[in-house]
Motif scaffolding. Structure first.
Motif, mmCIF file in Angstrom:
data_model
loop_
_atom_site.group_PDB
_atom_site.id
_atom_site.type_symbol
_atom_site.label_atom_id
_atom_site.label_comp_id
_atom_site.label_asym_id
_atom_site.label_seq_id
_atom_site.Cartn_x
_atom_site.Cartn_y
_atom_site.Cartn_z
ATOM 1 N N ALA A 294 -8.305 32.995 60.946
ATOM 2 C CA ALA A 294 -6.939 32.717 60.465
ATOM 3 C C ALA A 294 -6.043 33.943 60.623
ATOM 4 N N GLN A 295 -6.566 35.115 60.304
ATOM 5 C CA GLN A 295 -5.768 36.341 60.414
ATOM 6 C C GLN A 295 -5.510 36.694 61.883
ATOM 7 N N LEU A 296 -6.486 36.426 62.737
ATOM 8 C CA LEU A 296 -6.270 36.689 64.169
ATOM 9 C C LEU A 296 -5.154 35.802 64.704
ATOM 10 N N LYS A 297 -5.140 34.545 64.297
ATOM 11 C CA LYS A 297 -4.090 33.623 64.744
ATOM 12 C C LYS A 297 -2.719 34.062 64.233
ATOM 13 N N LYS A 298 -2.675 34.543 62.979
ATOM 14 C CA LYS A 298 -1.405 34.993 62.406
ATOM 15 C C LYS A 298 -0.965 36.333 62.974
ATOM 16 N N GLY A 299 -1.947 37.157 63.375
ATOM 17 C CA GLY A 299 -1.623 38.458 63.941
ATOM 18 C C GLY A 299 -1.523 39.570 62.919
ATOM 19 N N PHE A 300 -1.903 39.298 61.684
ATOM 20 C CA PHE A 300 -1.835 40.323 60.640
ATOM 21 C C PHE A 300 -2.814 39.980 59.531
ATOM 22 N N THR A 301 -3.197 41.007 58.771
ATOM 23 C CA THR A 301 -4.055 40.785 57.611
ATOM 24 C C THR A 301 -3.189 40.381 56.425
ATOM 25 N N ASP A 302 -3.750 39.586 55.542
ATOM 26 C CA ASP A 302 -2.971 39.093 54.406
ATOM 27 C C ASP A 302 -3.555 39.515 53.062
ATOM 28 N N GLY A 303 -4.579 40.371 53.101
ATOM 29 C CA GLY A 303 -5.138 40.876 51.857
ATOM 30 C C GLY A 303 -5.991 39.889 51.098
ATOM 31 N N GLU A 304 -6.296 38.730 51.715
ATOM 32 C CA GLU A 304 -7.096 37.730 51.014
ATOM 33 C C GLU A 304 -8.504 38.233 50.706
ATOM 34 N N GLU A 305 -9.068 39.006 51.647
ATOM 35 C CA GLU A 305 -10.406 39.546 51.433
ATOM 36 C C GLU A 305 -10.432 41.025 51.799
ATOM 37 N N LYS A 306 -11.345 41.752 51.133
ATOM 38 C CA LYS A 306 -11.487 43.181 51.371
ATOM 39 C C LYS A 306 -12.947 43.497 51.684
ATOM 40 N N ALA A 307 -13.144 44.553 52.488
ATOM 41 C CA ALA A 307 -14.502 44.972 52.850
ATOM 42 C C ALA A 307 -14.633 46.473 52.686
ATOM 43 N N SER A 308 -15.867 46.918 52.592
ATOM 44 C CA SER A 308 -16.143 48.353 52.504
ATOM 45 C C SER A 308 -15.741 49.043 53.809
ATOM 46 N N PRO A 309 -15.162 50.228 53.741
ATOM 47 C CA PRO A 309 -14.843 50.971 54.959
ATOM 48 C C PRO A 309 -16.080 51.598 55.602
ATOM 49 N N ASN A 310 -17.231 51.486 54.936
ATOM 50 C CA ASN A 310 -18.456 52.127 55.407
ATOM 51 C C ASN A 310 -19.345 51.180 56.211
ATOM 52 N N ILE A 311 -18.743 50.185 56.824
ATOM 53 C CA ILE A 311 -19.506 49.256 57.654
ATOM 54 C C ILE A 311 -19.730 49.860 59.039
ATOM 55 N N ASN A 312 -20.506 49.182 59.859
ATOM 56 C CA ASN A 312 -20.749 49.606 61.237
ATOM 57 C C ASN A 312 -19.408 49.832 61.948
ATOM 58 N N PRO A 313 -19.150 51.030 62.464
ATOM 59 C CA PRO A 313 -17.857 51.311 63.120
ATOM 60 C C PRO A 313 -17.533 50.358 64.271
ATOM 61 N N SER A 314 -18.558 49.796 64.899
ATOM 62 C CA SER A 314 -18.312 48.876 66.008
ATOM 63 C C SER A 314 -17.711 47.564 65.528
#
Length: 450
Positions: A294-314
């Protein structure tokens, strides 16, 4: 709130138009449904089909069209022509332009406060629809007509620039895709050389024919280029010389002599995203927004979900990265929504061997076939598999030719990304000003408007 703003009821100044228009009088260009309205106030696309019903609701130039399904997608459009709309598109029309300007009505419907109200009062779980009764009873703040005009002028200036940038992007994309198809799919420069030689031409004639195919210029225009811009002419001449003048058989069919066939999965790396519900942020103030389909189609993030910044960099994407959704709605895009975490069902596409523009346009080239495969699957979420990436074949020239052709295509892709990033800034500015202007928190005077 400024004292010149008065609280009024939606229904006192705005009607929900319901006049009918025959479907047979409409075209794909004049029919609007929620499907061809673009999220985040992004305008409209040409409809893919007309409805089977005999009539639909009629809208006229100056009306505001509001998609009433899942209103959080913010599909709002100011009509600049007359036409027909599906039942799930509400048609807002001012009852008196002497009290409420049509342009100002559009910004009322675009305001986050109004959008949030429609979301809160929507009915239905699977396909929530805005409650018409609640909308008609919604309370608004309305300033005098002169203030409405000034506010509309300010916001309209930003919207016009955003629209112009979208049109520029469409042109850049069309140019780049046409060039790519000519060179790497239809092999027009090679075929032009072959035709020249078959007509008893010399190697110079063949190279000139290839130069015409590459540049789209006539022989006379190339002669002028040689005189006025000799450096550009020599660069084009050298690029044309790198194309072969013969074809060879391959598993892809006939391809230019000396080129090789590669599959998408050997030409680029397709990194699947993560099941990010397993990687929630450890600190609510330190996180990455999540990008799903959904965010890819909109072209922007909407803050609906958050993730840790310490995930796999890839599995972290940033502006300019190529992202490919391989499930549900299949889309290939250059992401321009800022640093984010990539969810599963999305590929981050990279390559150590080929430039970004090369694997981006080859992935887009195979998208129609991928969509056909996904649609053929008898499941709710059609998708492709990695085996389909392996079967997607590409004709690949040597690195020298790719580098020379990249001097033409890469700037188009870079410019498109830059224009989209500018639009992100303009959109953020508009969406920051909009609620402040409509609430009277940010006051303007005649001097504020050029």
């Amino acid at each position: 709130m400024s004292s010149e703003f008065q609280e009024v009821i939606f229904d006192e100044f705005i009607e929900l138009a319901s006049e009918k228009v025959p479907v047979e009088s409409l075209t794909l260009e004049t029919y609007i449904s929620t499907e061809n309205m673009i999220p985040n106030k992004g305008g409209i696309e040409v409809a893919s089909s007309l409805p089977n019903s005999k009539t639909v609701n009629k809208f006229v130039k100056g009306d505001t069209l509001f998609s009433n399904i899942r209103t959080y997608f913010e599909k709002v459009h100011f009509a600049d022509f007359s036409g027909g709309a599906s039942p799930d598109v509400l048609i807002f029309r001012t009852k008196s332009a002497q009290k409420l300007l049509p342009e100002y009505l559009y910004y009322i419907a675009s305001n986050k406060d109004f959008i949030d109200f429609t979301v809160r009062t929507s009915k239905g779980a699977k396909m929530p629809r805005g409650d018409k009764g609640a909308i008609q009873g919604h309370k608004l703040l309305l300033p005098p007509l002169s203030t409405q005009q000034r506010i509309s002028d300010i916001l309209r200036t930003l919207d016009k620039k955003i629209t112009l940038n979208r049109q520029i992007n469409q042109t850049l994309e069309a140019m780049a895709q046409a060039m790519f198809k000519s060179w790497f799919v239809d092999f027009e420069p090679v075929k032009a050389k072959m035709q020249a030689l078959e007509n008893s031409g010399t190697e110079d004639d063949a190279n000139l024919a290839a130069m015409q195919a590459i540049s789209g210029k006539t022989a006379d225009q190339l002669a002028t280029l040689k005189t006025q811009h000799p450096d550009q002419y020599q660069q084009l001449h050298h690029t044309a010389s790198l194309f072969p003048s013969a074809m060879q058989d391959s598993e892809l069919g006939e391809i230019p002599a000396g080129w090789e066939v590669k599959s998408l999965d050997t030409m680029a790396h397709y990194q699947n995203g993560l099941a990010l519900q397993k990687f929630r942020p450890e600190d609510e103030n330190d996180f990455l927004p999540v990008v799903k389909i959904a965010q890819l189609k909109k072209g922007f993030t909407d803050g609906e979900e958050k993730a840790s910044p310490n995930i796999n960099p890839s599995c972290i994407i940033d502006d300019g990265d190529v992202v490919f959704s391989w499930s549900g709605t299949l889309v290939v895009d250059s992401w321009c929504g800022g640093k984010a975490a990539l969810n599963q069902h999305l590929f981050k596409v990279t390559s150590d061997d080929h430039p970004k523009w090369f694997y981006y346009y080859f992935t887009k080239h195979h998208l129609d076939e991928f969509q056909r495969i996904a649609q053929a699957k008898a499941v709710t979420m059609g998708h492709i598999k990695r085996e389909h990436l392996k079967k997607a074949l590409c004709a690949v020239p040597d690195s020298d030719l790719i580098a020379h052709l990249g001097q033409t295509i890469k700037p188009l892709l870079d410019k498109a990304v830059a224009v989209r990033l500018e639009n992100r800034t303009l959109t953020e500015l508009r969406d920051t000003l909009l609620p402040k202007l409509l609430s009277g928190e940010l006051q303007i005077s005649t001097e504020d408007v050029a």
